[in-house]
Design an enzyme around this catalytic site. Structure first.
Site, PDB file in Angstrom:
ATOM      1  N   HIS A 168      47.904 -14.047   3.051  1.00 32.13           N
ATOM      2  CA  HIS A 168      47.813 -14.131   4.514  1.00 32.13           C
ATOM      3  C   HIS A 168      47.881 -15.598   4.959  1.00 32.13           C
ATOM      4  O   HIS A 168      48.665 -15.947   5.847  1.00 32.13           O
ATOM      5  CB  HIS A 168      46.505 -13.480   4.980  1.00 32.13           C
ATOM      6  N   GLU A 169      47.082 -16.435   4.328  1.00 29.20           N
ATOM      7  CA  GLU A 169      47.036 -17.852   4.733  1.00 29.20           C
ATOM      8  C   GLU A 169      48.356 -18.556   4.435  1.00 29.20           C
ATOM      9  O   GLU A 169      48.861 -19.326   5.257  1.00 29.20           O
ATOM     10  CB  GLU A 169      45.873 -18.574   4.041  1.00 29.20           C
ATOM     11  N   HIS A 202      50.926 -17.853   6.938  1.00 28.53           N
ATOM     12  CA  HIS A 202      50.810 -18.648   8.174  1.00 28.53           C
ATOM     13  C   HIS A 202      51.660 -19.919   8.062  1.00 28.53           C
ATOM     14  O   HIS A 202      52.273 -20.357   9.036  1.00 28.53           O
ATOM     15  CB  HIS A 202      49.358 -19.038   8.440  1.00 28.53           C
ATOM     16  N   ASP A 226      39.294 -14.989  21.097  1.00 26.81           N
ATOM     17  CA  ASP A 226      40.183 -15.009  19.929  1.00 26.81           C
ATOM     18  C   ASP A 226      41.617 -15.377  20.337  1.00 26.81           C
ATOM     19  O   ASP A 226      42.576 -14.699  19.950  1.00 26.81           O
ATOM     20  CB  ASP A 226      40.125 -13.618  19.254  1.00 26.81           C
ATOM     21  N   TYR A 259      50.153 -19.720  18.802  1.00 33.13           N
ATOM     22  CA  TYR A 259      48.949 -19.006  18.369  1.00 33.13           C
ATOM     23  C   TYR A 259      48.091 -18.555  19.540  1.00 33.13           C
ATOM     24  O   TYR A 259      46.917 -18.899  19.648  1.00 33.13           O
ATOM     25  CB  TYR A 259      48.153 -19.908  17.423  1.00 33.13           C
ATOM     26  N   HIS A 290      43.754 -11.794  16.565  1.00 34.69           N
ATOM     27  CA  HIS A 290      43.352 -10.947  15.436  1.00 34.69           C
ATOM     28  C   HIS A 290      43.050  -9.519  15.897  1.00 34.69           C
ATOM     29  O   HIS A 290      42.675  -8.683  15.097  1.00 34.69           O
ATOM     30  CB  HIS A 290      42.107 -11.502  14.735  1.00 34.69           C
ATOM     31  N   GLU A 342      49.635 -13.407  13.445  1.00 29.15           N
ATOM     32  CA  GLU A 342      48.643 -12.715  12.615  1.00 29.15           C
ATOM     33  C   GLU A 342      49.259 -11.510  11.900  1.00 29.15           C
ATOM     34  O   GLU A 342      48.968 -11.249  10.732  1.00 29.15           O
ATOM     35  CB  GLU A 342      47.469 -12.253  13.486  1.00 29.15           C
TER      36      GLU A 342
HETATM   37 ZN   LIG Z   1      45.462 -15.360  10.112  1.00 32.65          ZN
END
Ligand SMILES: [Zn+2]
Ligand SMILES: [Zn+2]
Lengths: 93, 338
Positions: free
Chosen positions: B160-161, B164, B252, B175, B257, B184
């Protein structure tokens, strides 16, 4: 010193709130107040999943409120938050 | 039409419009304009702190030694054997698996397509319940041991990271709001795809959970998110699985998310009918054509066009356009199919 700390965002997107009152030495109070004034400069726009921190401090009847990001969170506030996290845990979304 | 040089003096909103109409050089210029701006700011900030190591997708793992500083102590790098620290080894192995997946599947040379070094920071902070990408590296906390454990040990978190990072270089999706939810979404998509590859699972065996390995038994839930059933992973999970329940609030970053649950569910539905590999290819190729401010409808439109060309090239099944349309319609996003 009264405080309210909200940690938002992050990979999990789950908010955490810490609220209470602590006894601090004059040195500790000073470094936290300095952090509240001086931190929060540069914001890294490329951070993904970083926490953001909303800090509210009430000291001598003065209320200070600041928002910090992962990249610009002052060290003294982080240390304070870590200390608070040990004793006070409450979570919300 | 718009040459690359002209693109840089055209105002962003016109570039955006041209990018939407499929002008690749405008899309690139648009993303570059913002990226250059951000890079400059970022470089200035980091200039005095560290020198960037240029490389060819080599991995470096740093131990932050439970401070809030990155790159405190280099503990493992490409070509070296594992260390006695399991977290370090996991970050190293998982980031290598992710890098190799993107390289072997899509021919992508590391995070930026240009052999960027893959930097991981482990043991960041004290009982730190998070993992993040900061523009040039990944950082993992150990978790507090009460609700969360070691973030570097979960393959889907690492994927996941790292995704990004890939998104930053391919589409630079802003974002916030829908573009942020897409940012996301792509991270969850490749998080779950790579997890299934890593565990050698079939889509029928997969749990479609994100972050199940980083939550403890005490945590009120089984994972952080569920792509199969958004909103059900834990007591705090408010992800919608349909546009009817779209989150309109400001928290958020306007729900990056949260609203990612909507395309996540569509991805899951697509995989059931198209298979994981075709979906992964379609999503990756779509990401390459997206731009900074793309919203859900922009993505869907781009995906349909991408599917049409992949079908022509015989790379995905010819029913794919119909499957994509149906899957997204099921979450309240109906494409206009030409
Ligand atoms: Zn993320
Ligand atoms: Zn960095």
């Amino acid at each position: 010193m009264k405080y309210k700390i909200i940690v938002e965002g992050g990979f999990a997107g789950i908010s955490r709130e810490y609220e209470g009152e602590v006894e601090l030495t004059p040195e500790e109070t000073k470094s936290i107040l300095e952090g509240m004034k001086e931190g929060g400069g540069f914001q890294n726009q490329d951070i993904r999943d970083g926490f953001s921190y909303v800090i509210k401090i009430e000291n001598d009847n003065k209320v200070l409120r600041r928002k910090f990001e992962e990249g610009n969170m002052p060290r003294s506030i982080r240390n304070f938050m870590d200390r608070v996290r040990q004793t006070n845990r409450k979570s919300t979304k | 039409m718009c040459s690359k040089i002209q693109c840089h003096i055209i105002p962003p909103y016109i570039l955006e419009e041209l990018a939407k109409r499929g002008n690749v050089s405008c899309k690139k210029a648009l993303n570059d304009t913002h990226r250059i701006e951000e890079r400059r700011r970022f470089a200035l900030n980091h200039l005095l702190q560290r020198e960037e190591v240029s490389g060819n997708g080599s991995r470096f793992v740093y131990d932050c030694k439970n401070t809030y500083e990155q790159r405190v102590s280099l503990v493992l790098q490409e070509g070296e054997n594992s260390t006695s620290d399991e977290t370090t080894n996991s970050a190293f192995e998982a980031s290598g698996f992710v890098r190799d997946y993107f390289r072997n599947t899509f021919g992508l040379n590391s995070i930026d397509g240009n052999g960027l070094d893959i930097i991981s920071n482990v043991h960041y902070g004290i009982a730190y319940n998070n993992a993040y990408w900061d523009g040039d590296e990944m950082t993992y906390g150990d978790g507090d041991g009460k609700e969360f454990t070691d973030f570097a040990k979960a393959i889907d978190v690492v994927a996941h990271e790292l995704t990004h990072g890939i998104t930053q270089f391919l589409a630079n999706l802003e974002y916030r709001s829908q573009s942020g939810a897409l940012n996301e979404h792509f991270s969850d998509v490749f998080g779950t795809v790579i997890k299934q590859k890593y565990l050698q699972q079939d889509i029928s065996e997969a749990d479609w959970l994100i972050g199940d390995a980083v939550v403890t038994e005490e945590f009120p839930g089984i994972a952080i998110r569920s792509m199969k059933a958004p909103g059900t992973a834990n007591d705090f999970d408010t992800q919608p699985d349909h546009m009817d329940n779209y989150y309109n609030g400001t928290a958020d970053n306007q729900g990056v998310h949260i609203n990612s649950g909507i395309p996540n569910k569509a991805f899951y539905l697509c995989c059931l009918k198209m298979g994981l590999d075709d979906c992964a290819l379609l999503w990756f190729e779509t990401l390459k054509s997206l731009w900074r401010t793309a919203n859900f409808n922009d993505m869907l439109e781009t995906m349909i066009l991408t599917a049409q060309s992949l079908i022509k090239e015989d790379k995905i099944a010819k029913e794919s356009v119909v499957v994509v349309s149906e899957s997204f319609s099921a979450v309240g996003l109906t494409p206009i199919v030409a």
